[in-house]
Design a protein around this motif. Structure first.
Motif, PDB file in Angstrom:
ATOM      1  N   PRO A  24      61.589 -24.993  69.329  1.00  0.00           N
ATOM      2  CA  PRO A  24      60.731 -25.016  68.139  1.00  0.00           C
ATOM      3  C   PRO A  24      60.798 -26.400  67.484  1.00  0.00           C
ATOM      4  O   PRO A  24      61.676 -27.203  67.823  1.00  0.00           O
ATOM      5  CB  PRO A  24      61.341 -23.947  67.234  1.00  0.00           C
ATOM      6  CG  PRO A  24      62.740 -23.791  67.704  1.00  0.00           C
ATOM      7  CD  PRO A  24      62.760 -24.137  69.163  1.00  0.00           C
ATOM      8  N   PRO A  25      59.902 -26.692  66.567  1.00  0.00           N
ATOM      9  CA  PRO A  25      59.951 -27.993  65.880  1.00  0.00           C
ATOM     10  C   PRO A  25      61.297 -28.210  65.210  1.00  0.00           C
ATOM     11  O   PRO A  25      61.983 -27.257  64.838  1.00  0.00           O
ATOM     12  CB  PRO A  25      58.849 -27.887  64.825  1.00  0.00           C
ATOM     13  CG  PRO A  25      58.006 -26.751  65.231  1.00  0.00           C
ATOM     14  CD  PRO A  25      58.849 -25.831  66.058  1.00  0.00           C
ATOM     15  N   GLN A  26      61.653 -29.478  65.067  1.00  0.00           N
ATOM     16  CA  GLN A  26      62.882 -29.849  64.389  1.00  0.00           C
ATOM     17  C   GLN A  26      62.530 -30.760  63.227  1.00  0.00           C
ATOM     18  O   GLN A  26      61.649 -31.607  63.339  1.00  0.00           O
ATOM     19  CB  GLN A  26      63.833 -30.564  65.348  1.00  0.00           C
ATOM     20  CG  GLN A  26      64.269 -29.688  66.497  1.00  0.00           C
ATOM     21  CD  GLN A  26      65.105 -30.460  67.498  1.00  0.00           C
ATOM     22  OE1 GLN A  26      64.911 -31.637  67.699  1.00  0.00           O
ATOM     23  NE2 GLN A  26      66.043 -29.783  68.121  1.00  0.00           N
ATOM     24  N   SER A  27      63.222 -30.592  62.138  1.00  0.00           N
ATOM     25  CA  SER A  27      63.008 -31.419  60.959  1.00  0.00           C
ATOM     26  C   SER A  27      64.069 -32.510  60.928  1.00  0.00           C
ATOM     27  O   SER A  27      65.258 -32.219  60.962  1.00  0.00           O
ATOM     28  CB  SER A  27      63.106 -30.545  59.705  1.00  0.00           C
ATOM     29  OG  SER A  27      62.971 -31.345  58.555  1.00  0.00           O
ATOM     30  N   LEU A  28      63.630 -33.757  60.891  1.00  0.00           N
ATOM     31  CA  LEU A  28      64.533 -34.893  60.795  1.00  0.00           C
ATOM     32  C   LEU A  28      64.441 -35.418  59.366  1.00  0.00           C
ATOM     33  O   LEU A  28      63.350 -35.769  58.912  1.00  0.00           O
ATOM     34  CB  LEU A  28      64.108 -35.979  61.788  1.00  0.00           C
ATOM     35  CG  LEU A  28      64.984 -37.209  61.847  1.00  0.00           C
ATOM     36  CD1 LEU A  28      65.011 -37.737  63.268  1.00  0.00           C
ATOM     37  CD2 LEU A  28      64.494 -38.279  60.919  1.00  0.00           C
ATOM     38  N   GLN A  29      65.547 -35.429  58.648  1.00  0.00           N
ATOM     39  CA  GLN A  29      65.560 -35.906  57.264  1.00  0.00           C
ATOM     40  C   GLN A  29      66.536 -37.067  57.145  1.00  0.00           C
ATOM     41  O   GLN A  29      67.683 -36.971  57.575  1.00  0.00           O
ATOM     42  CB  GLN A  29      65.969 -34.801  56.294  1.00  0.00           C
ATOM     43  CG  GLN A  29      65.933 -35.264  54.846  1.00  0.00           C
ATOM     44  CD  GLN A  29      66.363 -34.185  53.871  1.00  0.00           C
ATOM     45  OE1 GLN A  29      67.054 -33.251  54.223  1.00  0.00           O
ATOM     46  NE2 GLN A  29      65.949 -34.330  52.634  1.00  0.00           N
TER      47      GLN A  29
END
Length: 116
Positions: A24-29
């Protein structure tokens, strides 16, 4: 529950990241510093400062780099994707239902044409 990973890039370091297509998509912060991000096939680069984020979709190839200072970042699965399997099941169910309706309509049309 979701997995959260922390990464640090040294000043001037560039790394390659490829998210598996099945993930699934991953959030990079970005937590600290300035991060340069470029996605294969896109004509623009992204510069992210502390507090800014970017969503990496499954199968994307991404290059990450820093400028004069290093960068700290967090990579996690966005909360919005935690319910995705349920939506996919509903979508698949609707797709199958639509195929059934389309098949019945086709059978009726063929029957009318064969009657003349």
């Amino acid at each position: 529950m979701r997995e959260i990973r922390l990464f640090e890039l040294d000043p001037g370091q560039t790394v390659f990241w490829q998210s598996p297509a099945t993930e699934p998509p991953q959030s990079l912060q970005v937590l600290q510093g300035l991060l340069w991000l470029t996605v294969e096939g896109e004509h623009i680069d992204h510069w992210l400062g502390a507090g800014e984020s970017f969503e990496i979709r499954g199968g994307q190839r991404v290059w990450l780099g820093t400028w004069r200072e290093g960068a700290r970042m967090r990579v996690s699965q966005p909360a919005s994707t935690l319910c995705a399997p349920r939506r996919r099941s509903l979508r698949a169910g609707l797709r199958l239902a639509w195929r059934g309706v389309a098949a019945r309509m086709t059978q009726r049309a063929v029957a009318r044409l064969s009657r003349g």
